[in-house]
Every structure is written in structure tokens, then in C-alpha cells.
Design a protein around this motif. Structure first.
Motif, PDB file in Angstrom:
ATOM      1  N   SER A 122      24.123  47.038  29.977  1.00 28.78           N
ATOM      2  CA  SER A 122      23.311  46.538  31.092  1.00 28.78           C
ATOM      3  C   SER A 122      23.430  45.029  31.244  1.00 28.78           C
ATOM      4  O   SER A 122      23.419  44.505  32.366  1.00 28.78           O
ATOM      5  CB  SER A 122      21.846  46.942  30.882  1.00 28.78           C
ATOM      6  N   THR A 123      23.567  44.327  30.142  1.00 29.81           N
ATOM      7  CA  THR A 123      23.759  42.874  30.227  1.00 29.81           C
ATOM      8  C   THR A 123      25.090  42.539  30.891  1.00 29.81           C
ATOM      9  O   THR A 123      25.185  41.612  31.709  1.00 29.81           O
ATOM     10  CB  THR A 123      23.707  42.255  28.821  1.00 29.81           C
ATOM     11  N   LEU A 124      26.130  43.284  30.550  1.00 35.55           N
ATOM     12  CA  LEU A 124      27.419  43.071  31.201  1.00 35.55           C
ATOM     13  C   LEU A 124      27.327  43.360  32.698  1.00 35.55           C
ATOM     14  O   LEU A 124      27.934  42.644  33.520  1.00 35.55           O
ATOM     15  CB  LEU A 124      28.488  43.957  30.549  1.00 35.55           C
ATOM     16  N   GLN A 125      26.590  44.398  33.066  1.00 40.43           N
ATOM     17  CA  GLN A 125      26.425  44.706  34.492  1.00 40.43           C
ATOM     18  C   GLN A 125      25.734  43.563  35.230  1.00 40.43           C
ATOM     19  O   GLN A 125      26.142  43.184  36.339  1.00 40.43           O
ATOM     20  CB  GLN A 125      25.625  46.000  34.644  1.00 40.43           C
ATOM     21  N   GLU A 126      24.689  43.004  34.629  1.00 43.19           N
ATOM     22  CA  GLU A 126      23.972  41.905  35.269  1.00 43.19           C
ATOM     23  C   GLU A 126      24.848  40.672  35.426  1.00 43.19           C
ATOM     24  O   GLU A 126      24.850  40.018  36.477  1.00 43.19           O
ATOM     25  CB  GLU A 126      22.721  41.565  34.457  1.00 43.19           C
ATOM     26  N   TYR A 127      25.616  40.356  34.398  1.00 39.26           N
ATOM     27  CA  TYR A 127      26.442  39.158  34.456  1.00 39.26           C
ATOM     28  C   TYR A 127      27.636  39.346  35.382  1.00 39.26           C
ATOM     29  O   TYR A 127      28.131  38.377  35.967  1.00 39.26           O
ATOM     30  CB  TYR A 127      26.904  38.783  33.045  1.00 39.26           C
ATOM     31  N   ILE A 128      28.118  40.574  35.530  1.00 36.81           N
ATOM     32  CA  ILE A 128      29.175  40.837  36.509  1.00 36.81           C
ATOM     33  C   ILE A 128      28.628  40.683  37.919  1.00 36.81           C
ATOM     34  O   ILE A 128      29.280  40.125  38.813  1.00 36.81           O
ATOM     35  CB  ILE A 128      29.769  42.237  36.280  1.00 36.81           C
ATOM     36  N   LEU A 129      27.400  41.165  38.151  1.00 38.05           N
ATOM     37  CA  LEU A 129      26.782  41.040  39.465  1.00 38.05           C
ATOM     38  C   LEU A 129      26.514  39.585  39.823  1.00 38.05           C
ATOM     39  O   LEU A 129      26.615  39.184  40.989  1.00 38.05           O
ATOM     40  CB  LEU A 129      25.478  41.850  39.489  1.00 38.05           C
ATOM     41  N   LYS A 130      26.195  38.754  38.809  1.00 35.74           N
ATOM     42  CA  LYS A 130      25.944  37.324  39.049  1.00 35.74           C
ATOM     43  C   LYS A 130      27.229  36.513  39.156  1.00 35.74           C
ATOM     44  O   LYS A 130      27.186  35.338  39.510  1.00 35.74           O
ATOM     45  CB  LYS A 130      25.093  36.749  37.915  1.00 35.74           C
ATOM     46  N   GLY A 131      28.353  37.119  38.847  1.00 36.66           N
ATOM     47  CA  GLY A 131      29.624  36.414  38.922  1.00 36.66           C
ATOM     48  C   GLY A 131      30.005  35.660  37.674  1.00 36.66           C
ATOM     49  O   GLY A 131      30.972  34.876  37.683  1.00 36.66           O
ATOM     50  N   ARG A 132      29.301  35.879  36.577  1.00 36.45           N
ATOM     51  CA  ARG A 132      29.622  35.185  35.332  1.00 36.45           C
ATOM     52  C   ARG A 132      30.763  35.848  34.576  1.00 36.45           C
ATOM     53  O   ARG A 132      31.404  35.210  33.748  1.00 36.45           O
ATOM     54  CB  ARG A 132      28.391  35.124  34.438  1.00 36.45           C
ATOM     55  N   LEU A 133      30.997  37.130  34.846  1.00 37.32           N
ATOM     56  CA  LEU A 133      32.089  37.865  34.218  1.00 37.32           C
ATOM     57  C   LEU A 133      32.967  38.467  35.303  1.00 37.32           C
ATOM     58  O   LEU A 133      32.471  38.933  36.340  1.00 37.32           O
ATOM     59  CB  LEU A 133      31.557  38.972  33.300  1.00 37.32           C
ATOM     60  N   ASP A 134      34.284  38.468  35.065  1.00 32.09           N
ATOM     61  CA  ASP A 134      35.247  39.013  36.014  1.00 32.09           C
ATOM     62  C   ASP A 134      35.655  40.408  35.547  1.00 32.09           C
ATOM     63  O   ASP A 134      36.324  40.552  34.523  1.00 32.09           O
ATOM     64  CB  ASP A 134      36.463  38.101  36.103  1.00 32.09           C
ATOM     65  N   PRO A 135      35.258  41.454  36.274  1.00 35.52           N
ATOM     66  CA  PRO A 135      35.600  42.816  35.821  1.00 35.52           C
ATOM     67  C   PRO A 135      37.072  43.162  36.003  1.00 35.52           C
ATOM     68  O   PRO A 135      37.552  44.135  35.409  1.00 35.52           O
ATOM     69  CB  PRO A 135      34.711  43.706  36.692  1.00 35.52           C
ATOM     70  N   SER A 136      37.819  42.384  36.779  1.00 35.24           N
ATOM     71  CA  SER A 136      39.224  42.691  37.014  1.00 35.24           C
ATOM     72  C   SER A 136      40.133  42.222  35.881  1.00 35.24           C
ATOM     73  O   SER A 136      41.293  42.616  35.822  1.00 35.24           O
ATOM     74  CB  SER A 136      39.690  42.054  38.324  1.00 35.24           C
ATOM     75  N   SER A 137      39.633  41.385  34.977  1.00 33.78           N
ATOM     76  CA  SER A 137      40.432  40.880  33.862  1.00 33.78           C
ATOM     77  C   SER A 137      39.819  41.366  32.550  1.00 33.78           C
ATOM     78  O   SER A 137      38.636  41.721  32.500  1.00 33.78           O
ATOM     79  CB  SER A 137      40.469  39.355  33.885  1.00 33.78           C
ATOM     80  N   PRO A 138      40.609  41.397  31.471  1.00 31.67           N
ATOM     81  CA  PRO A 138      40.058  41.833  30.175  1.00 31.67           C
ATOM     82  C   PRO A 138      38.919  40.923  29.719  1.00 31.67           C
ATOM     83  O   PRO A 138      38.968  39.702  29.872  1.00 31.67           O
ATOM     84  CB  PRO A 138      41.264  41.755  29.234  1.00 31.67           C
ATOM     85  N   ILE A 139      37.904  41.528  29.146  1.00 25.11           N
ATOM     86  CA  ILE A 139      36.725  40.803  28.674  1.00 25.11           C
ATOM     87  C   ILE A 139      36.718  40.860  27.147  1.00 25.11           C
ATOM     88  O   ILE A 139      36.647  41.944  26.556  1.00 25.11           O
ATOM     89  CB  ILE A 139      35.432  41.407  29.237  1.00 25.11           C
ATOM     90  N   GLY A 140      36.806  39.705  26.527  1.00 24.77           N
ATOM     91  CA  GLY A 140      36.786  39.603  25.079  1.00 24.77           C
ATOM     92  C   GLY A 140      35.620  38.761  24.591  1.00 24.77           C
ATOM     93  O   GLY A 140      34.675  38.467  25.328  1.00 24.77           O
ATOM     94  N   ILE A 141      35.702  38.353  23.344  1.00 24.26           N
ATOM     95  CA  ILE A 141      34.624  37.560  22.756  1.00 24.26           C
ATOM     96  C   ILE A 141      34.518  36.211  23.441  1.00 24.26           C
ATOM     97  O   ILE A 141      33.414  35.706  23.699  1.00 24.26           O
ATOM     98  CB  ILE A 141      34.861  37.411  21.247  1.00 24.26           C
ATOM     99  N   SER A 142      35.656  35.611  23.763  1.00 21.98           N
ATOM    100  CA  SER A 142      35.642  34.292  24.395  1.00 21.98           C
ATOM    101  C   SER A 142      34.958  34.338  25.758  1.00 21.98           C
ATOM    102  O   SER A 142      34.153  33.462  26.095  1.00 21.98           O
ATOM    103  CB  SER A 142      37.071  33.768  24.541  1.00 21.98           C
ATOM    104  N   GLU A 143      35.251  35.360  26.563  1.00 17.88           N
ATOM    105  CA  GLU A 143      34.643  35.458  27.892  1.00 17.88           C
ATOM    106  C   GLU A 143      33.138  35.700  27.804  1.00 17.88           C
ATOM    107  O   GLU A 143      32.361  35.155  28.603  1.00 17.88           O
ATOM    108  CB  GLU A 143      35.303  36.582  28.688  1.00 17.88           C
TER     109      GLU A 143
END
Length: 275
Positions: A122-143
Motif C-alpha cells: 500500500s505504501t508503494l501504491q501511494e508513492y506511485i500515485l504521488k509520483g515519487r516512484l516510477d512503476p515503468s522502471s525497476p524499483i530497488g532499495i535505492s529508489e
């Protein structure tokens, strides 16, 4: 003859002289007020002193009974503790079985255990909706650290573990995650959404490289490899989404740590029965 006739003139003289003295001092105080303020604003060498509690006087032993440290110098009378070297170690009971050996022990401390920083779907969903995470690219520890989904610099943690379930009110795109570990329920939800998971091993150096990538720019640092047997079995297991499951054969799980670090891995030839 009374004494008042002699004291009365003396009182009048003293009162008059004191009034003139205070009057002169009040008139001169205004002229030297500025100079006194200027002089008081400076710190002189005579005003310097150590901070309170930073210094203490040394204890002087054997200097008489008045010092409370005279005679035997606080060691009492004859005995092992009165000799040079200050006696016995802590916990010594004269040779008998000490208390710490009489008390039974329960449990142990697993020094190989690891703790992972939790992050929920759910946290990843919220941050993707806010634009903090890019779902089109791989998400690792750094991101995840750069998006502030996990706070701090992972001090005391061995990585990040995905937990929990998705928020039904928010969209869940197909994500490609490269984290340390995944819970069973969280991995099922990501795969059902069309995502891809990969459990990647990290040591202290590789974690610092993920946290501070700018410090390691241009430096040739090899990827970390698991050395303990439990880590080798985990990250070579395809059911745990281990990133070494496709490149390391099953026989590599029985290798010694020395063989593993030297990377002497030979692919198993396929038998004729399997063809």
C-alpha cells in the motif's frame, strides 16, 4: 553632664560629610558609565577557569587518619585483596562454583539473525500515485530510499522486505521489484498483478552503495555474494525468487564458503535420459 551633648555634633558632621560624598559620587558616575561598561564587556585571563566538574583533586593515600585514606589506604587489613594488584577478578568466589555457573541458562542469541526494514504494498501504491516512484522502471532499495518510503539509512538493517497486501482503493500496476525479501502474501499479490520479483542479497558495502550512489560513482565495486549457507540456500531458491536461481545449478547449494567466494561454479551437463 549628659553624653548627648558630645555625640550630637559628631552625628551632624558625619551626616553632612556622607551627603557630600554620595552627591559627588553620583555626579561622577555618569561620566564614567560608558568606560565601565566597555571595561566590563571584555574577558580577562584572570576570569578563565575550567568547566565545572571537568577537574578533580587526586586522592592521596596513606596520609594520616584525617584523610579517610590513611594507614592501609582503604584496603583494610591482611588478605588477598590487600596485596598489590588489587585482589581477584570479578565473579571469583575463592575457588568454589560461582553463581553464574549455578544458575541454569535458557535460550541463546542468534548472532547470524538479520532484521529487514519493512515496506508495504500500500505504501508503494501511494508513492506511485504521488509520483515519487516510477512503476515503468525497476524499483530497488535505492529508489525506495530516495522516495523516502523507508526512512533513514538502513542502520541496523540487512535490507528491505516487502510485506502486507495492496490497498483496494488504489491501482496496483505491474511492478518489477529488486528487494531483499518478500512475504508469501505480498509476493502473490505482486505476481497476480503481472509483476516480477527478484530477491537480491546485500552486504554492508553494497547497501552503502545503494544508499549513497554518488559516493561510489566511477568505482569498480563488485556485486555482493552470499557466503553463509542459509543465505546461499535462500538466494538460489527459485521459490524465494532468488536472483541466483537461474545462474547457479542445484549442486552449488552444497559448496563450501571457500568454493562459493571463488565462484568455481560448473554447470551440470544434461543427461541423456533428460533429453
Amino acid at each position: 553632664m549628659s553624653i548627648n551633648m558630645f555625640t550630637q555634633p559628631l552625628r551632624s558632621v558625619l551626616s553632612a560629610s556622607s551627603s557630600r560624598l554620595f552627591a559627588s559620587s553620583s555626579s561622577s558616575s555618569s561620566s564614567i558609565a560608558s568606560t565601565s561598561r566597555a571595561a566590563s564587556s571584555f574577558t580577562h585571563l584572570g576570569d578563565l577557569q575550567p568547566a565545572k566538574g571537568s577537574t578533580h583533586a587526586d586522592i592521596r593515600y596513606g596520609r594520616g587518619p584525617g584523610s579517610q585514606r590513611g594507614g592501609t589506604s582503604g584496603r583494610g587489613h591482611k588478605g588477598q585483596k590487600a596485596r598489590n594488584g588489587k585482589g581477584v577478578r570479578m565473579g571469583f568466589e575463592g575457588g568454589q562454583t560461582p553463581l553464574h555457573r549455578k544458575v541454569p541458562k535458557r535460550g541463546f542469541i542468534n548472532f547470524t539473525s538479520k532484521t529487514y526494514a519493512p515496506v508495504s504494498i500500500s505504501t508503494l501504491q501511494e508513492y506511485i500515485l504521488k509520483g515519487r516512484l516510477d512503476p515503468s522502471s525497476p524499483i530497488g532499495i535505492s529508489e525506495i530510499l530516495q522516495s523516502n518510503a523507508v526512512h533513514g539509512n538502513l542502520s541496523g538493517y540487512a535490507g528491505i522486505k516487502l510485506l502486507g497486501g495492496p490497498n483496494p482503493d488504489l491501482p496496483l500496476p505491474a511492478l518489477e521489484l529488486n528487494l531483499s525479501r518478500y512475504s508469501k502474501g505480498a509476493s502473490e499479490k505482486i505476481i497476480q498483478a503481472g509483476g516480477k520479483l527478484s530477491a537480491v542479497y546485500h552486504n554492508n558495502l553494497s547497501l552503502r552503495k545503494e544508499i549513497f550512489p554518488q559516493k561510489y560513482a566511477g568505482r569498480d565495486i563488485k556485486d555482493a555474494k552470499p557466503t553463509r549457507k542459509n543465505d546461499i540456500l535462500y538466494y538460489t531458491n527459485p521459490k524465494k525468487f532468488g536472483y541466483l536461481a537461474d545462474t547457479i545449478p542445484s549442486s552449488a547449494r552444497k559448496m563450501t564458503p571457500g568454493e562459493w567466494t571463488e565462484s568455481k561454479v560448473v554447470q551440470e551437463p544434461t543427461s541423456q535420459a533428460q533429453i
